[in-house]
Motif scaffolding. Structure first.
Motif, PDB file in Angstrom:
ATOM      1  N   ARG A 190       0.828  -1.203   0.000  1.00 40.89           N
ATOM      2  CA  ARG A 190       0.000   0.000   0.000  1.00 40.89           C
ATOM      3  C   ARG A 190       0.863   1.253   0.000  1.00 40.89           C
ATOM      4  O   ARG A 190       0.592   2.215  -0.720  1.00 40.89           O
ATOM      5  CB  ARG A 190      -0.925   0.002   1.214  1.00 40.89           C
ATOM      6  CG  ARG A 190      -2.002  -1.071   1.177  1.00 40.89           C
ATOM      7  CD  ARG A 190      -2.901  -0.979   2.404  1.00 40.89           C
ATOM      8  NE  ARG A 190      -3.988  -1.944   2.341  1.00 40.89           N
ATOM      9  CZ  ARG A 190      -3.906  -3.205   2.746  1.00 40.89           C
ATOM     10  NH1 ARG A 190      -2.751  -3.646   3.239  1.00 40.89           N
ATOM     11  NH2 ARG A 190      -4.933  -4.020   2.660  1.00 40.89           N
ATOM     12  N   ASP A 210      -9.799  -1.697  -9.752  1.00 41.12           N
ATOM     13  CA  ASP A 210     -10.217  -0.993  -8.538  1.00 41.12           C
ATOM     14  C   ASP A 210      -9.088  -0.066  -8.109  1.00 41.12           C
ATOM     15  O   ASP A 210      -8.013  -0.520  -7.734  1.00 41.12           O
ATOM     16  CB  ASP A 210     -10.538  -1.998  -7.426  1.00 41.12           C
ATOM     17  CG  ASP A 210     -11.120  -1.338  -6.181  1.00 41.12           C
ATOM     18  OD1 ASP A 210     -11.030  -0.092  -6.056  1.00 41.12           O
ATOM     19  OD2 ASP A 210     -11.666  -2.063  -5.327  1.00 41.12           O
ATOM     20  N   TYR A 211      -9.353   1.251  -8.166  1.00 39.41           N
ATOM     21  CA  TYR A 211      -8.316   2.226  -7.858  1.00 39.41           C
ATOM     22  C   TYR A 211      -8.204   2.522  -6.361  1.00 39.41           C
ATOM     23  O   TYR A 211      -7.323   3.280  -5.944  1.00 39.41           O
ATOM     24  CB  TYR A 211      -8.577   3.526  -8.627  1.00 39.41           C
ATOM     25  CG  TYR A 211      -8.326   3.383 -10.110  1.00 39.41           C
ATOM     26  CD1 TYR A 211      -7.082   3.676 -10.658  1.00 39.41           C
ATOM     27  CD2 TYR A 211      -9.318   2.920 -10.957  1.00 39.41           C
ATOM     28  CE1 TYR A 211      -6.836   3.524 -12.008  1.00 39.41           C
ATOM     29  CE2 TYR A 211      -9.092   2.765 -12.316  1.00 39.41           C
ATOM     30  CZ  TYR A 211      -7.854   3.069 -12.824  1.00 39.41           C
ATOM     31  OH  TYR A 211      -7.610   2.904 -14.172  1.00 39.41           O
ATOM     32  N   ASN A 212      -9.076   1.939  -5.552  1.00 39.13           N
ATOM     33  CA  ASN A 212      -9.081   2.221  -4.117  1.00 39.13           C
ATOM     34  C   ASN A 212      -8.377   1.148  -3.301  1.00 39.13           C
ATOM     35  O   ASN A 212      -8.283   1.260  -2.076  1.00 39.13           O
ATOM     36  CB  ASN A 212     -10.525   2.369  -3.622  1.00 39.13           C
ATOM     37  CG  ASN A 212     -11.233   3.539  -4.283  1.00 39.13           C
ATOM     38  OD1 ASN A 212     -10.696   4.641  -4.342  1.00 39.13           O
ATOM     39  ND2 ASN A 212     -12.436   3.294  -4.789  1.00 39.13           N
ATOM     40  N   THR A 213      -7.892   0.107  -3.955  1.00 35.80           N
ATOM     41  CA  THR A 213      -7.228  -0.980  -3.246  1.00 35.80           C
ATOM     42  C   THR A 213      -5.975  -1.404  -4.017  1.00 35.80           C
ATOM     43  O   THR A 213      -5.678  -0.880  -5.089  1.00 35.80           O
ATOM     44  CB  THR A 213      -8.163  -2.208  -3.133  1.00 35.80           C
ATOM     45  OG1 THR A 213      -8.449  -2.696  -4.448  1.00 35.80           O
ATOM     46  CG2 THR A 213      -9.459  -1.855  -2.425  1.00 35.80           C
ATOM     47  N   THR A 230      -3.830  -0.957 -10.081  1.00 40.00           N
ATOM     48  CA  THR A 230      -2.887  -0.141  -9.318  1.00 40.00           C
ATOM     49  C   THR A 230      -1.495  -0.771  -9.314  1.00 40.00           C
ATOM     50  O   THR A 230      -0.487  -0.057  -9.365  1.00 40.00           O
ATOM     51  CB  THR A 230      -3.375   0.089  -7.877  1.00 40.00           C
ATOM     52  OG1 THR A 230      -3.682  -1.168  -7.254  1.00 40.00           O
ATOM     53  CG2 THR A 230      -4.617   0.962  -7.866  1.00 40.00           C
TER      54      THR A 230
END
Length: 441
Positions: A25, A241-244, A249
């Motif tokens: 992350r 999914d750009y949030n995870t 990503t």
């Protein structure tokens, strides 16, 4: 004393475990910040302060610390001081997020560009357009609608409305003007798809042929066609999914060659039966484009010679990955006026002031709804056949990107509408409805 040592060791172990599990992350967080900062400063010519207060001012990106090295044209993004990533600017290729072993002294071929026409009036050149007032346009309704897009909720950066090849409304947020380059994000996909249309119309490629991927030739994936890829309907696994921490990503912020990320994915469906939006697929298409040319230089030049510079989108720059391949899914920068030119090209069915880049057959193909997409998607182009915007015409098509980048093409109204922003908060359906209503019949 022994208890204190045990406590400190336990605390150190907890920190180490937390860092281990959060390292991916942090890597992506710092990577996004470094890449976005570098491109904003060195491609779009914004300041670091402006970039941090706008482009990088959203959670969790705002938690990073960004720095600029103007001498070597690089930017760094640090996640809590625990992990730092670096992005560098390469002339002609834009900015790229680099790994620790990337050789910044290595030379890369760069695309040959043509000069813009500063004399011919916009849109067919970059000169001042001839002022035209249309009696059938209610400019009060039009301008009120455009004005409504600029507030703290909508966060719009630019709006350009073109009617019958003339700009009839244009507005920019503070810090932006007609010469400001703005990242189109996934509007870049429509650039990539269009290049296949140009090759198809030149007779150099058939989109219904099997995809030329050697790794697929010994299993059922050998039956995937270029057509399936263009429609995002290959049946291959992909998580957008750009949030995870997801496929997209990891590709954008960790991979050296983004054209290969989708290749290793297995089937989770069947070609032509399983629509799944995938940036990995578009970058795979960029790799297939590379295969059409004998040299990397020809591949780099083709994007500009065949399309971008050919229609005078001279502000545009498509950024490349560490391997020098265009990131066809996400990384094209251009002024809103140049994005509008791309919309006009489709409005006029591939005819650019007498120069035929592609024909109406390609437009018909590219705007045919993909099976199982609910009428939302064609070939790297978004559609309104499924009434995603219920108050806009069903034959409207659009190029769409992350954070609310849009080019809407409305054939019945002879109109192109560009909206570029920082969020998707704006009620685009109401905006489109109101702009369309400004045309009096």
């Amino acid at each position: 004393m022994k208890l204190l040592k045990k406590f400190l060791l336990l605390l150190l172990a907890i920190v180490a475990i937390a860092f281990y599990f959060n390292y991916p992350r942090l890597n992506i967080l710092a990577g996004y910040s470094a890449k976005n900062t570098a491109s904003s400063v060195f491609v779009a010519n914004r300041t670091l302060a402006f970039t941090d207060s706008t482009d990088n001012n959203f959670s969790p990106i705002h938690l990073t610390t960004d720095k600029i090295n103007s001498t070597e044209k690089s930017a760094s993004g640090s996640a809590f001081g625990l992990l730092t990533r670096k992005a560098v600017y390469r002339e002609g290729l834009g900015c790229v997020l680099v790994s620790d072993d990337f050789d910044t002294s290595k030379s890369f071929p760069i695309p040959n560009r043509s000069q813009g026409d500063l004399i011919t009036p916009y849109p067919y050149g970059n000169g001042p357009q001839k002022d035209t007032i249309f009696a059938n346009i209610d400019y009060d309704i039009l301008n009120t609608s455009v004005e409504s897009m600029f507030n703290n909720v909508n966060k719009t950066r630019a709006v350009v409305v073109i009617y019958k090849d003339q700009i009839i409304a244009e507005k920019y947020d503070t810090g932006f003007n007609k010469d400001s380059k703005i990242l189109g994000w996934s509007m870049t996909k429509s650039i990539t798809g269009t290049l296949f249309g140009i090759l198809q119309c030149q007779g150099k490629l058939n989109v219904f042929d099997k995809a030329p991927i050697s790794e697929w030739q010994n299993d059922d994936r050998k039956n995937i066609t270029i057509h399936n890829l263009l429609q995002m309907n290959s049946g291959l696994e992909w998580d957008e999914d750009y949030n995870t921490i997801s496929d997209v990503t990891k590709m954008l912020f960790l991979e050296k060659d983004m054209t290969k990320t989708q290749i290793d994915k297995p089937f989770v469906g069947k070609p032509n039966e399983t629509w799944n939006y995938s940036s990995g697929t578009t970058n795979l298409l960029s790799g297939i484009l590379r295969q059409q040319f004998d040299s990397h230089q020809e591949y780099l030049d083709f994007w500009y010679k065949a399309l971008i510079d050919r229609i005078g989108m001279n502000s545009m720059i498509v950024e490349a990955d560490m391997s020098g391949n265009y990131v066809g899914s996400s990384y094209a920068w251009a002024t809103p006026r140049d994005w509008a030119k791309f919309g006009l090209l489709y409005l006029h069915n591939g005819n650019w002031n007498g120069d035929h880049l592609f024909d109406k057959d390609w437009v018909d193909y590219a705007t045919t709804p993909t099976p199982t997409s609910d009428g939302w998607y064609g070939a790297q182009i978004w559609l309104n056949a499924g009434s995603r915007y219920p108050d806009a015409p069903k034959n409207m098509l659009s190029f769409n990107g992350y954070q609310g980048q849009n080019v809407f093409i409305l054939p019945d109204q002879d109109m192109v509408i560009v909206r570029m922003g920082l969020t998707k908060n704006a009620d685009i359906n109401v905006f489109l409805k109101t702009v369309i209503s400004s045309i009096k019949h």
